[in-house]
Write a protein that holds these residues in place. Structure first.
Motif, PDB file in Angstrom:
ATOM      1  N   THR A   7      -0.943 -10.526   5.958  1.00 48.87           N
ATOM      2  CA  THR A   7      -0.430  -9.690   4.871  1.00 48.87           C
ATOM      3  C   THR A   7       0.626 -10.449   4.043  1.00 48.87           C
ATOM      4  O   THR A   7       0.693 -10.221   2.820  1.00 48.87           O
ATOM      5  CB  THR A   7       0.198  -8.404   5.418  1.00 48.87           C
ATOM      6  OG1 THR A   7       1.272  -8.747   6.297  1.00 48.87           O
ATOM      7  CG2 THR A   7      -0.826  -7.553   6.145  1.00 48.87           C
ATOM      8  N   SER A   8       1.410 -11.327   4.709  1.00 48.57           N
ATOM      9  CA  SER A   8       2.508 -12.021   4.008  1.00 48.57           C
ATOM     10  C   SER A   8       2.009 -13.350   3.455  1.00 48.57           C
ATOM     11  O   SER A   8       1.050 -13.945   3.964  1.00 48.57           O
ATOM     12  CB  SER A   8       3.684 -12.257   4.945  1.00 48.57           C
ATOM     13  OG  SER A   8       4.135 -11.026   5.454  1.00 48.57           O
ATOM     14  N   CYS A   9       2.660 -13.831   2.378  1.00 51.15           N
ATOM     15  CA  CYS A   9       2.283 -15.083   1.731  1.00 51.15           C
ATOM     16  C   CYS A   9       3.524 -15.996   1.647  1.00 51.15           C
ATOM     17  O   CYS A   9       4.638 -15.515   1.386  1.00 51.15           O
ATOM     18  CB  CYS A   9       1.731 -14.829   0.336  1.00 51.15           C
ATOM     19  SG  CYS A   9       0.174 -13.901   0.325  1.00 51.15           S
ATOM     20  N   SER A  10       3.298 -17.281   1.830  1.00 48.07           N
ATOM     21  CA  SER A  10       4.415 -18.269   1.682  1.00 48.07           C
ATOM     22  C   SER A  10       4.003 -19.294   0.643  1.00 48.07           C
ATOM     23  O   SER A  10       2.834 -19.705   0.568  1.00 48.07           O
ATOM     24  CB  SER A  10       4.710 -18.948   3.018  1.00 48.07           C
ATOM     25  OG  SER A  10       3.588 -19.668   3.479  1.00 48.07           O
ATOM     26  N   CYS A  43      -6.253  -8.964   2.341  1.00 49.64           N
ATOM     27  CA  CYS A  43      -5.064  -9.485   1.668  1.00 49.64           C
ATOM     28  C   CYS A  43      -5.298 -10.952   1.286  1.00 49.64           C
ATOM     29  O   CYS A  43      -5.827 -11.738   2.066  1.00 49.64           O
ATOM     30  CB  CYS A  43      -3.822  -9.407   2.580  1.00 49.64           C
ATOM     31  SG  CYS A  43      -3.288  -7.712   2.881  1.00 49.64           S
ATOM     32  N   CYS A  93      -0.412  -5.420   1.390  1.00 51.27           N
ATOM     33  CA  CYS A  93      -0.425  -6.884   1.188  1.00 51.27           C
ATOM     34  C   CYS A  93       0.775  -7.301   0.334  1.00 51.27           C
ATOM     35  O   CYS A  93       1.184  -6.567  -0.571  1.00 51.27           O
ATOM     36  CB  CYS A  93      -1.729  -7.318   0.514  1.00 51.27           C
ATOM     37  SG  CYS A  93      -3.214  -6.957   1.472  1.00 51.27           S
ATOM     38  N   GLN A  94       1.269  -8.528   0.616  1.00 47.66           N
ATOM     39  CA  GLN A  94       2.403  -9.021  -0.163  1.00 47.66           C
ATOM     40  C   GLN A  94       1.975  -9.371  -1.566  1.00 47.66           C
ATOM     41  O   GLN A  94       2.706  -9.094  -2.510  1.00 47.66           O
ATOM     42  CB  GLN A  94       3.033 -10.247   0.518  1.00 47.66           C
ATOM     43  CG  GLN A  94       4.257 -10.786  -0.216  1.00 47.66           C
ATOM     44  CD  GLN A  94       4.895 -11.974   0.497  1.00 47.66           C
ATOM     45  OE1 GLN A  94       4.461 -12.384   1.589  1.00 47.66           O
ATOM     46  NE2 GLN A  94       5.924 -12.543  -0.120  1.00 47.66           N
ATOM     47  N   HIS A  95       0.797  -9.996  -1.662  1.00 50.46           N
ATOM     48  CA  HIS A  95       0.316 -10.364  -2.990  1.00 50.46           C
ATOM     49  C   HIS A  95      -0.856  -9.480  -3.414  1.00 50.46           C
ATOM     50  O   HIS A  95      -0.684  -8.388  -3.881  1.00 50.46           O
ATOM     51  CB  HIS A  95      -0.077 -11.850  -2.991  1.00 50.46           C
ATOM     52  CG  HIS A  95       1.093 -12.770  -3.047  1.00 50.46           C
ATOM     53  ND1 HIS A  95       0.998 -14.156  -3.012  1.00 50.46           N
ATOM     54  CD2 HIS A  95       2.457 -12.531  -3.140  1.00 50.46           C
ATOM     55  CE1 HIS A  95       2.198 -14.694  -3.072  1.00 50.46           C
ATOM     56  NE2 HIS A  95       3.113 -13.713  -3.134  1.00 50.46           N
ATOM     57  N   SER A 147       0.392  -0.665  -0.587  1.00 54.71           N
ATOM     58  CA  SER A 147       1.060  -1.992  -0.639  1.00 54.71           C
ATOM     59  C   SER A 147       1.097  -2.668   0.730  1.00 54.71           C
ATOM     60  O   SER A 147       2.143  -3.119   1.216  1.00 54.71           O
ATOM     61  CB  SER A 147       2.490  -1.852  -1.174  1.00 54.71           C
ATOM     62  OG  SER A 147       2.489  -1.288  -2.462  1.00 54.71           O
ATOM     63  N   CYS A 178      -3.496 -14.305  -1.068  1.00 57.91           N
ATOM     64  CA  CYS A 178      -2.252 -14.775  -1.676  1.00 57.91           C
ATOM     65  C   CYS A 178      -2.539 -15.425  -3.016  1.00 57.91           C
ATOM     66  O   CYS A 178      -3.654 -15.901  -3.283  1.00 57.91           O
ATOM     67  CB  CYS A 178      -1.559 -15.811  -0.771  1.00 57.91           C
ATOM     68  SG  CYS A 178      -1.056 -15.127   0.813  1.00 57.91           S
TER      69      CYS A 178
END
Length: 771
Positions: free
Chosen positions: A396-399, A383, A370-372, A368, A385
């Motif tokens: 790695t993070s998505c907004s 990664c 990646c966030q998405h 895990s 989104c």
């Protein structure tokens, strides 16, 4: 037509009847069938009306005895002779020993107990075996064969056994009854000795010192040549060197070198001779400089070098070369060479498998990161989104993207922001443009599709497809690696190694890759491998082969050992014969002979074998395996003073009646002084096989000799008759010997002899005074 044996036996009867019993008894040779075994003469009566006592007395009258055999072999031989000579079925009296054992008799010949082949079936009966019953007499039955007991008063034929009488060393003696011998014709090898009127041996070795190349040994009536040790007789007097090495008559442990008159021993390479003459193995690993670079192992006659782990033996089989395991690309990714081996390492994003060679991609998405969405890649991950989100700088993070805020006219109607998108008044898969709904191209944005590799947009949706070396999974979005090696879709000629999205080719032991890195070429190991005899390259390997007569060593497959053909043949020749008492045992011997390499002795040689024969036999040059009996009597007529009898592998000498064999087993000694009357007048050795023509020629020669000189007529008469010379008034009796000789020889030269006798009778009157 009588044989020479018949004639000789008939003449002997005249001698025995007139001289031994001193009675005027005449027995015609026509009363008997004659045959001989060794030096014995046998007379088989032609008439059959004789009791057992009659048979005993009749044999005594002719100076013989009722047949009594030494052993079973002599009995069987005489039995076969009677079968051959018998003109009609006759039962024949003989005699034997009956020895009391407990309450019954056990039956013997002179030197041996009866065996099962003597008695006929059911014989002897209880009357004969019991000590309390009648006297047991036996007669030979031709049909059925064997001995059978019979009442002694029955009348049958009989068999006599006798020894002929002949003087020692003389061809003939000429004397009148009561006179002293004045002249003696001696056999070759003897000379007349006037002092005691006898024949004495001539020492040929003293008379001629050059008779033999080696040593000369005088024998009775002849001589023999012998050679020094290391030489053998060639012909009758030459000595030639014996090649002890080729004949196997040596004591060498390994190498035999023939020299004149002897041989020398030496050791093979890798061995040295000890003080005792034995060949001891040289331990090359412990003498002088070490022959091997690393490890030395001593072997019989040589040594072997070996290397430590990570090293390989060089072509000279002495030095060691470090192995660069990485040169053959044993690792799937990176190979790190070490002093003794190698270590495989994987690229970042991969992990080493348990076999220490192959690498497996690390699926980072499982943790895990990646966030998405996380897409695993070879050695890494990606990664992404969801649609309506932006990937943050940390990758790695998505907004969430507020599409409605960013573009108030994005929808023709109401735009409602939702996490990762917005909603317009259009169906799923479409979006509103100018208040119209247009197809959403999911492939334009990875957040709108789940394809691992490639996306193909469709009206209101999309489909996924994969790169070469991958196939779509059951979820129709994920791409999975195709294992070409497992599915046999590769082009490798030998080994296939799967890789992510593809494969690569490799070669097994005994092969090297071709320039195309697909095809594998065979390595010819015979260029670098040493075999004992021959190296044969095979596909992917090699084999060592040996010459005929050798076999590969079970421990060292490159060495060849000699095959002991003699031992293998003897181990395969294990047979037991179970034959009935009256069967012919030679049938068993033939089967045993079929599995033997050699008739007598087998001598193993390097790569082959050599057959030799026992003493008294010679090797047949036609096959070099079978042995024939050497007839010593034919090869050397001077072996025996009188009679030479060949036997398998040897011979023995025998003497005429009135003589016995001396201690040297070759010459004959008289059994006591002969009286001057009667004289023994013939001494030529017995001729066992003569033709009718030869008999006729001998008689014609004798007739001519009688006519040559009239003064010899008297002595000739005595020579033919062998009777005491009482010379009655009528000289006609002087020709009785000639008439009796006519009966002996039969019809061979009857007409010629009658003519000769008639001539002599007509001329008698003119010679009366001289006779």
């Amino acid at each position: 037509m009588f044989t020479m044996n018949t004639q000789l036996c008939g003449l002997c009867f005249l001698f025995w009847a007139g001289s031994l019993l001193n009675i005027n008894y005449y027995v015609s040779s026509s009363d008997y069938n004659m045959f001989n075994i060794s030096d014995r003469i046998y007379c088989h009566s032609l008439q059959t009306s004789f009791t057992f006592d009659d048979a005993v007395n009749n044999c005594l009258k002719i100076g013989a005895a009722l047949a009594f055999f030494d052993d079973n072999a002599e009995y069987l031989t005489a039995f076969q002779k009677i079968i051959v000579n018998a003109s009609q079925e006759k039962q024949t009296w003989i005699t034997f020993n009956a020895t009391a054992v407990n309450s019954n008799y056990v039956f013997y010949w002179k030197k041996q107990k009866f065996n099962n082949s003597v008695w006929a079936s059911g014989q002897p009966d209880g009357e004969c075996t019991s000590r309390s019953k009648k006297k047991c007499c036996a007669r030979m039955r031709l049909k059925p064969r064997g001995l059978a007991d019979m009442d002694c008063s029955n009348k049958f034929a009989y068999l006599c056994k006798a020894i002929p009488v002949c003087p020692a060393h003389a061809l003939g003696c000429y004397l009148s009854c009561g006179e002293t011998i004045t002249n003696l014709t001696c056999l070759p090898g003897f000379q007349f000795y006037a002092a005691n009127t006898s024949c004495v041996d001539v020492n040929e070795c003293e008379l001629n010192t050059s008779l033999c190349e080696g040593a000369c040994q005088n024998t009775v009536g002849s001589y023999s040549c012998t050679c020094n040790t290391g030489y053998k007789l060639s012909g009758s007097y030459l000595c030639v060197d014996i090649d002890e090495c080729s004949l196997g008559n040596h004591t060498c442990q390994q190498v035999c070198v023939n020299v004149i008159g002897s041989y020398n021993c030496s050791c093979s390479v890798g061995y040295m001779a000890s003080d005792s003459g034995q060949c001891l193995d040289i331990n090359e690993c412990n003498i002088g400089a070490k022959p091997c670079q690393q490890t030395c192992t001593n072997t019989n006659g040589s040594f072997l070098c070996s290397c430590e782990t990570g090293w390989t033996l060089s072509l000279n089989r002495l030095n060691c070369t470090q192995i660069d395991e990485c040169a053959s690309s044993p690792c799937q990714h990176d190979c790190v060479h070490t002093n003794t081996s190698f270590v495989c390492r994987c690229f970042p994003g991969y992990t080493l498998q348990s076999n220490g060679i192959n690498c497996t991609d690390i699926d980072e998405c499982k943790s895990s990161v990646c966030q998405h969405n996380c897409t695993n890649t070879d050695g890494s991950y990606l990664c992404t989104c969801l649609y309506g989100y932006n990937l943050q700088p940390d990758n790695t993070s998505c907004s969430d993207i507020d599409e409605c805020l960013q573009n108030s006219s994005i929808c023709s109607d109401i735009c409602r922001n939702i996490p990762g998108g917005y909603l317009c008044g259009c169906p799923h898969g479409f979006y509103a443009i100018n208040q119209n709904c247009s197809d959403v191209n999911e492939c334009e944005n990875t957040s709108k599709n789940n394809c691992s590799h490639h996306c193909n947009n469709t009206e209101g949706s999309y489909t996924c497809w994969c790169d070469d070396g991958y196939r779509l999974s059951e979820n129709l979005t994920t791409c999975l690696d195709i294992d070409e090696c497992e599915e046999y879709t590769y082009r490798c000629s030998d080994i296939c190694i799967n890789t992510i999205g593809s494969y690569r080719c490799a070669c097994g032991p005994g092969y090297i890759p071709d320039a195309d890195n697909i095809t594998c070429l065979d390595v010819d190991e015979c260029h670098n491998i040493t075999c004992g005899h021959r190296c044969v390259n095979t596909i992917g390997s090699y084999v060592c082969q040996c010459d005929e007569g050798f076999i590969l060593d079970t421990l060292n497959i490159s060495a060849c050992n000699d095959v002991d053909e003699c031992l293998e043949a003897s181990q395969s020749c294990n047979q037991t014969c179970d034959v009935a008492p009256d069967s012919n045992i030679s049938a068993c011997q033939v089967n045993v002979q079929d599995c033997k390499l050699c008739d007598h002795l087998c001598l193993n040689t390097n790569g082959s074998y050599l057959c030799t024969c026992q003493t008294g036999y010679g090797l047949n040059s036609t096959d070099n395996t079978t042995c024939y009996d050497i007839d010593e009597c034919s090869l050397n007529s001077s072996l025996c003073e009188f009679y030479c009898n060949n036997t398998p592998g040897s011979y023995f000498c025998s003497c005429p009646q009135g003589y016995h064999l001396s201690e040297n087993k070759h010459s004959c000694n008289k059994k006591g002084a002969y009286s001057q009357c009667p004289c023994r007048c013939y001494g030529r050795k017995e001729i066992t096989n003569v033709t009718t023509q030869q008999l006729k020629e001998q008689l014609e020669t004798l007739s001519k000799d009688i006519q040559v000189q009239e003064v010899n007529l008297l002595s000739t008469k005595l020579l033919l008759t062998c009777q005491p010379d009482d010379r009655p008034a009528s000289n006609v009796i002087g020709y009785v010997g000639i008439v009796m000789l006519t009966f002996v020889f039969g019809s061979v030269v009857l007409l010629d002899l009658i003519s000769f006798v008639s001539h002599m009778l007509l001329a008698r009157g003119s010679h009366t005074d001289r006779l």
